[in-house]
Design a protein around this motif. Structure first.
Motif, PDB file in Angstrom:
ATOM      1  N   GLN A  75      -5.383   3.498   8.008  1.00 35.22           N
ATOM      2  CA  GLN A  75      -3.904   2.296   7.378  1.00 35.22           C
ATOM      3  C   GLN A  75      -3.529   2.802   8.793  1.00 35.22           C
ATOM      4  OE1 GLN A  75      -2.317   6.666   6.735  1.00 35.22           O
ATOM      5  NE2 GLN A  75      -0.405   6.150   8.040  1.00 35.22           N
ATOM      6  N   THR A  94      -4.560   0.500   2.894  1.00 41.81           N
ATOM      7  CA  THR A  94      -4.349   2.024   3.280  1.00 41.81           C
ATOM      8  C   THR A  94      -5.369   1.948   2.089  1.00 41.81           C
ATOM      9  OG1 THR A  94      -3.467   4.356   1.968  1.00 41.81           O
ATOM     10  CG2 THR A  94      -2.876   1.977   0.907  1.00 41.81           C
ATOM     11  N   GLU A 118       1.028   7.986   3.807  1.00 40.38           N
ATOM     12  CA  GLU A 118       0.044   8.106   2.962  1.00 40.38           C
ATOM     13  C   GLU A 118       0.097   9.737   2.839  1.00 40.38           C
ATOM     14  OE1 GLU A 118      -4.017   7.430   4.904  1.00 40.38           O
ATOM     15  OE2 GLU A 118      -3.916   5.215   4.181  1.00 40.38           O
ATOM     16  N   LEU A 132       4.253   3.036   6.839  1.00 38.34           N
ATOM     17  CA  LEU A 132       3.139   3.379   5.806  1.00 38.34           C
ATOM     18  C   LEU A 132       3.058   5.098   6.238  1.00 38.34           C
ATOM     19  CD1 LEU A 132       1.357   3.363   3.238  1.00 38.34           C
ATOM     20  CD2 LEU A 132      -0.354   3.150   5.272  1.00 38.34           C
ATOM     21  N   TYR A 160       0.418  -4.012   4.844  1.00 33.36           N
ATOM     22  CA  TYR A 160      -0.251  -2.779   4.715  1.00 33.36           C
ATOM     23  C   TYR A 160      -1.917  -3.126   4.689  1.00 33.36           C
ATOM     24  CZ  TYR A 160       0.792  -2.455   0.127  1.00 33.36           C
ATOM     25  OH  TYR A 160       0.866  -2.029  -1.586  1.00 33.36           O
ATOM     26  N   TYR A 214       0.786   6.323  -1.682  1.00 33.72           N
ATOM     27  CA  TYR A 214       1.457   5.827  -0.818  1.00 33.72           C
ATOM     28  C   TYR A 214       3.129   5.802  -0.154  1.00 33.72           C
ATOM     29  CZ  TYR A 214       0.197   2.097  -1.689  1.00 33.72           C
ATOM     30  OH  TYR A 214      -0.241   0.499  -2.826  1.00 33.72           O
TER      31      TYR A 214
END
Lengths: 118, 113
Positions: free
Chosen positions: A2, A27, A96, A94, A25, A32
């Motif tokens: 990430q 990922t 996850e 962020l 971002y 998320y």
């Protein structure tokens, strides 16, 4: 892995101007969570908003608004009619899914220093 | 509700020493995470504790360790301090569920000389 990118290192505006802080971002997860935090000169991180990956609705809270677009992996933050008290560093973050090493681990961007002048 | 508290707020240590920082989460929060903030590296995740167990760990050397007590309070320890350990150490607490917002304490400013 990430990653969060805040390309704007510093932004200066005059009071009452609108300003948008960008956040992009990366990922591989489908589940998320995205966050914005404010860090005033005192140093304490202040939570502003949380958004999960399944909720693309934009949100408005007073002078603050957030635009989440999965198609461009962006979660931008706009302050309308900025005030001197908005001067701070703003971080996008962020997290996850726990199964892929996330959980409550936050990956932060490098932050955007916002200066609002009279 | 009281917020996250961290003690001490400021600390000066010498290279080679060890240090212990303390964090008390918001009442009812059982997850505690630690972050290091430096001008060069920004905000980096150290580790997360839940129910006295480390649930997640960042990329830091083994000199950095932590623990959580049955009342959810947490401590982090840094042994054999290096100059590069000078930083603001932030503690955050949250509810158990993954992806919940985290609430941060005021931090401990550690200076290593």
């Amino acid at each position: 892995a990430q990653k969060v990118t805040q390309a704007q290192t510093e932004i200066s505006v005059v009071e009452k101007e609108d300003v948008t802080l960008d956040c992009v971002y990366e990922t591989r997860d489908t589940t998320y969570y995205l966050f914005w935090y404010k860090q005033p000169p005192s140093g304490e991180l202040v939570f502003l908003i949380r958004r999960n990956s399944f909720d693309e609705q934009n949100e408005i809270s007073g002078r603050y608004s957030w635009n989440f677009q999965k198609s461009t992996s962006s979660f931008n933050f706009t302050i309308t009619a900025s005030q001197v008290v908005d001067s701070a560093v703003y971080f996008c973050a962020l997290s996850e899914d726990l199964l892929t090493g996330g959980g409550n681990k936050l990956t932060f961007g490098t932050g955007t220093q916002l200066k609002v002048e009279l | 509700k009281a917020g996250v508290t961290q003690t001490p707020r400021y600390l000066i240590k010498t290279r080679g020493q060890q240090v212990t920082l303390s964090c008390s989460p918001i009442s009812g929060h059982r997850s505690v995470s630690w972050y290091q903030q430096t001008p060069g590296q920004g905000l980096q995740f150290l580790f997360e504790y839940f129910s006295e167990t480390q649930r997640n760990k960042g990329n830091f050397p083994g000199r950095f360790s932590g623990r959580q007590f049955s009342n959810s309070r947490s401590e982090m320890n840094v042994s054999t301090l290096e100059l590069g350990d000078s930083a603001l150490y932030l503690c955050a607490s949250s509810l158990v569920q993954v992806g919940n917002e985290q609430y941060f304490g005021p931090g401990t400013r550690l200076t290593v000389t």
